[in-house]
Motif scaffolding. Structure first.
Motif, PDB file in Angstrom:
ATOM      1  N   ARG A 206       0.833  -1.208   0.000  1.00 19.40           N
ATOM      2  CA  ARG A 206       0.000   0.000   0.000  1.00 19.40           C
ATOM      3  C   ARG A 206       0.867   1.257   0.000  1.00 19.40           C
ATOM      4  NH1 ARG A 206      -5.315   1.032   3.807  1.00 19.40           N
ATOM      5  NH2 ARG A 206      -5.906   3.033   2.876  1.00 19.40           N
ATOM      6  N   LEU A 207       1.965   1.221   0.761  1.00 17.20           N
ATOM      7  CA  LEU A 207       2.883   2.367   0.787  1.00 17.20           C
ATOM      8  C   LEU A 207       3.568   2.549  -0.567  1.00 17.20           C
ATOM      9  CD1 LEU A 207       4.537   1.814   4.288  1.00 17.20           C
ATOM     10  CD2 LEU A 207       2.812   3.516   3.680  1.00 17.20           C
ATOM     11  N   LEU A 208       4.011   1.441  -1.170  1.00 20.14           N
ATOM     12  CA  LEU A 208       4.679   1.517  -2.459  1.00 20.14           C
ATOM     13  C   LEU A 208       3.735   1.989  -3.556  1.00 20.14           C
ATOM     14  CD1 LEU A 208       6.816  -1.766  -2.438  1.00 20.14           C
ATOM     15  CD2 LEU A 208       7.650   0.589  -2.281  1.00 20.14           C
ATOM     16  N   GLY A 209       2.450   1.619  -3.423  1.00 21.28           N
ATOM     17  CA  GLY A 209       1.477   1.999  -4.428  1.00 21.28           C
ATOM     18  C   GLY A 209       1.339   3.505  -4.572  1.00 21.28           C
ATOM     19  N   ASP A 210       1.637   4.232  -3.493  1.00 17.49           N
ATOM     20  CA  ASP A 210       1.559   5.691  -3.528  1.00 17.49           C
ATOM     21  C   ASP A 210       2.818   6.324  -4.102  1.00 17.49           C
ATOM     22  OD1 ASP A 210      -0.936   5.536  -2.316  1.00 17.49           O
ATOM     23  OD2 ASP A 210      -0.085   5.653  -0.288  1.00 17.49           O
ATOM     24  N   ARG A 211       3.873   5.524  -4.257  1.00 17.74           N
ATOM     25  CA  ARG A 211       5.168   6.072  -4.674  1.00 17.74           C
ATOM     26  C   ARG A 211       5.649   5.580  -6.030  1.00 17.74           C
ATOM     27  NH1 ARG A 211       4.712   5.984   0.627  1.00 17.74           N
ATOM     28  NH2 ARG A 211       5.733   7.559   1.911  1.00 17.74           N
ATOM     29  N   LEU A 212       5.174   4.407  -6.445  1.00 19.27           N
ATOM     30  CA  LEU A 212       5.614   3.845  -7.719  1.00 19.27           C
ATOM     31  C   LEU A 212       4.595   4.142  -8.812  1.00 19.27           C
ATOM     32  CD1 LEU A 212       6.905   0.274  -6.750  1.00 19.27           C
ATOM     33  CD2 LEU A 212       8.282   2.266  -7.319  1.00 19.27           C
ATOM     34  N   SER A 213       5.079   4.499  -9.981  1.00 20.67           N
ATOM     35  CA  SER A 213       4.183   4.638 -11.119  1.00 20.67           C
ATOM     36  C   SER A 213       3.808   3.252 -11.619  1.00 20.67           C
ATOM     37  CB  SER A 213       4.874   5.422 -12.240  1.00 20.67           C
ATOM     38  OG  SER A 213       5.947   4.650 -12.784  1.00 20.67           O
ATOM     39  N   GLU A 214       2.780   3.187 -12.450  1.00 22.03           N
ATOM     40  CA  GLU A 214       2.359   1.903 -13.010  1.00 22.03           C
ATOM     41  C   GLU A 214       3.496   1.255 -13.796  1.00 22.03           C
ATOM     42  OE1 GLU A 214      -0.695   0.252 -16.409  1.00 22.03           O
ATOM     43  OE2 GLU A 214      -1.157   2.143 -15.396  1.00 22.03           O
ATOM     44  N   ARG A 215       4.235   2.060 -14.569  1.00 21.38           N
ATOM     45  CA  ARG A 215       5.335   1.515 -15.374  1.00 21.38           C
ATOM     46  C   ARG A 215       6.446   0.962 -14.483  1.00 21.38           C
ATOM     47  NH1 ARG A 215       7.786   4.977 -20.257  1.00 21.38           N
ATOM     48  NH2 ARG A 215       5.719   4.426 -21.041  1.00 21.38           N
ATOM     49  N   GLN A 216       6.786   1.673 -13.406  1.00 16.05           N
ATOM     50  CA  GLN A 216       7.827   1.199 -12.497  1.00 16.05           C
ATOM     51  C   GLN A 216       7.424  -0.106 -11.819  1.00 16.05           C
ATOM     52  OE1 GLN A 216       8.030   4.819 -10.146  1.00 16.05           O
ATOM     53  NE2 GLN A 216      10.055   5.319 -10.969  1.00 16.05           N
ATOM     54  N   ALA A 217       6.175  -0.183 -11.377  1.00 23.51           N
ATOM     55  CA  ALA A 217       5.693  -1.399 -10.725  1.00 23.51           C
ATOM     56  C   ALA A 217       5.708  -2.575 -11.692  1.00 23.51           C
ATOM     57  CB  ALA A 217       4.278  -1.177 -10.193  1.00 23.51           C
ATOM     58  N   ARG A 218       5.320  -2.316 -12.917  1.00 25.91           N
ATOM     59  CA  ARG A 218       5.297  -3.373 -13.946  1.00 25.91           C
ATOM     60  C   ARG A 218       6.713  -3.896 -14.210  1.00 25.91           C
ATOM     61  NH1 ARG A 218       2.372  -4.853 -18.722  1.00 25.91           N
ATOM     62  NH2 ARG A 218       3.733  -5.254 -20.493  1.00 25.91           N
ATOM     63  N   ARG A 219       7.666  -2.977 -14.348  1.00 25.92           N
ATOM     64  CA  ARG A 219       9.051  -3.386 -14.593  1.00 25.92           C
ATOM     65  C   ARG A 219       9.605  -4.186 -13.425  1.00 25.92           C
ATOM     66  NH1 ARG A 219      11.591   2.236 -17.128  1.00 25.92           N
ATOM     67  NH2 ARG A 219      10.733   2.000 -19.245  1.00 25.92           N
ATOM     68  N   LEU A 220       9.269  -3.776 -12.209  1.00 31.96           N
ATOM     69  CA  LEU A 220       9.732  -4.498 -11.023  1.00 31.96           C
ATOM     70  C   LEU A 220       9.213  -5.930 -11.023  1.00 31.96           C
ATOM     71  CD1 LEU A 220      11.074  -4.543  -8.211  1.00 31.96           C
ATOM     72  CD2 LEU A 220       8.910  -3.690  -7.279  1.00 31.96           C
ATOM     73  N   VAL A 221       7.914  -6.098 -11.266  1.00 36.91           N
ATOM     74  CA  VAL A 221       7.304  -7.430 -11.281  1.00 36.91           C
ATOM     75  C   VAL A 221       7.963  -8.313 -12.334  1.00 36.91           C
ATOM     76  CG1 VAL A 221       5.198  -8.716 -11.806  1.00 36.91           C
ATOM     77  CG2 VAL A 221       5.073  -6.659 -10.414  1.00 36.91           C
ATOM     78  N   LEU A 222       8.053  -7.803 -13.550  1.00 42.42           N
ATOM     79  CA  LEU A 222       8.554  -8.622 -14.650  1.00 42.42           C
ATOM     80  C   LEU A 222      10.046  -8.927 -14.513  1.00 42.42           C
ATOM     81  CD1 LEU A 222       6.591  -6.960 -17.599  1.00 42.42           C
ATOM     82  CD2 LEU A 222       6.067  -9.083 -16.394  1.00 42.42           C
ATOM     83  N   GLY A 223      10.812  -7.959 -14.004  1.00 42.02           N
ATOM     84  CA  GLY A 223      12.235  -8.192 -13.816  1.00 42.02           C
ATOM     85  C   GLY A 223      12.514  -9.265 -12.777  1.00 42.02           C
ATOM     86  N   LEU A 224      11.845  -9.169 -11.624  1.00 37.93           N
ATOM     87  CA  LEU A 224      12.015 -10.177 -10.573  1.00 37.93           C
ATOM     88  C   LEU A 224      11.532 -11.544 -11.052  1.00 37.93           C
ATOM     89  CD1 LEU A 224      10.813  -8.168  -7.446  1.00 37.93           C
ATOM     90  CD2 LEU A 224      13.150  -8.893  -7.930  1.00 37.93           C
ATOM     91  N   ALA A 225      10.417 -11.550 -11.758  1.00 39.94           N
ATOM     92  CA  ALA A 225       9.866 -12.818 -12.230  1.00 39.94           C
ATOM     93  C   ALA A 225      10.810 -13.501 -13.215  1.00 39.94           C
ATOM     94  CB  ALA A 225       8.508 -12.583 -12.891  1.00 39.94           C
TER      95      ALA A 225
END
Length: 239
Positions: A206-225
C-alpha cells in the motif's frame, strides 16, 4: 527457526507487496523462489495459499468495482481445469516440474512484456480460454495471473478496473487449487512467517502503491519474475 524459513517469509513479503500494488504478480515473483526453497510441489501450494490471502486483503478495499458478470466465465472455466493441473503436477518428477515452472514463467513474462494481442482472447469466448489456461497453470505451476493479464489487455480493461477484478479472481482460483491439492506441509514457524509476510506485504504494498508509477511497478514485477524463472529453469535442467 532456520535460515530457509526466514528466506521463505522474505520471499512471501516481496511477492505480497508486488501483488498489493498491481493486482497480480505474487506467483510470478515467488513461484520460482518457492520451488527452490521448499520443492516445486510444496512451493506451488504455498504460492496458492499466500496469493489467495493477499488477494482477499486487497479485495476488501475494492470489491465494489468487481464486474461479477464479466468474471463468471473466467472463474467457471478455471474451476474446470484446476483438477487437471493438480493431477499433472502430482505426477511429474521434481526435476521436470522445476523445468516446467521455469519455462512457464519465462514464457508468461515475455508474453506480458510483448502485450500480445489475440482476437481469441476477446469477449466471452476469450474469457473461457483465458480462465481455462489460468486455472490449469495456477494449480500446476502456481502462475495463473499472466493468462488473466493477457485477457485484460485484449479486452482493453483499464488498470483501475483490472486490479479489483484480478484480486476477486485470485481469491477464487487459489481456493479451487487448495481444495484440489490440500494445504502445504509447513511446520508452525513456516506458517507464521508466511502469514507475517502476507500481512507485511499488504502494508508495504500500500505504501509503495503511492510512490511507484504503473510503469515502475510493472518493470519491477517482470524483472524479478524473469530472474527467478531463469534460476529455476537452470536448476531443473542441471539437476
Amino acid at each position: 527457526m532456520t535460515a530457509a524459513e526466514l528466506l521463505l517469509g522474505t520471499v512471501v513479503l516481496v511477492g505480497a507487496s508486488v501483488q498489493r500494488v498491481t493486482g497480480i504478480g505474487f506467483a510470478l515473483v515467488t513461484a520460482p523462489a518457492l520451488a527452490l526453497l521448499v520443492g516445486p510441489g510444496q512451493g506451488v501450494l504455498v504460492s496458492n495459499c499466500a496469493a489467495g490471502a493477499i488477494s482477499a486483503v486487497g479485495l476488501c478495499g475494492g470489491w465494489r468495482r468487481v464486474r461479477v458478470s464479466a468474471m463468471v466465465p473466467l472463474v467457471l472455466a478455471a474451476a474446470c481445469t484446476v483438477p487437471a493441473g493438480a493431477w499433472v503436477a502430482d505426477r511429474l518428477p521434481e526435476r521436470v516440474l522445476l523445468t516446467a515452472i521455469g519455462l512457464t514463467v519465462t514464457a508468461a513474462v515475455l508474453l506480458v512484456i510483448g502485450g500480445v494481442r489475440v482476437a481469441a482472447l476477446r469477449g466471452r469466448a476469450g474469457a473461457v480460454v483465458a480462465g481455462a489456461a489460468s486455472g490449469f497453470l495456477n494449480s500446476s505451476a502456481g502462475v495463473g495471473g499472466p493468462a488473466l493479464s493477457l485477457y485484460a489487455v485484449n479486452a482493453r480493461w483499464p488498470v483501475r478496473e483490472f486490479v479489483p477484478n484480478a484480486q476477486f479472481y485470485g481469491v477464487l482460483v487459489n481456493l479451487f487449487s487448495i481444495a484440489a491439492k490440500g494445504l502445504p506441509a509447513l511446520a508452525a514457524p513456516g506458517w507464521l512467517l508466511v502469514a507475517s509476510g502476507v500481512a507485511g506485504g499488504a502494508v508495504l504494498g500500500r505504501l509503495l502503491g503511492d510512490r511507484l508509477s504503473e510503469r515502475q511497478a510493472r518493470r519491477l514485477v517482470l524483472g524479478l519474475a524473469l530472474l527467478g524463472a531463469l534460476a529455476t529453469l537452470a536448476k531443473g535442467v542441471l539437476g
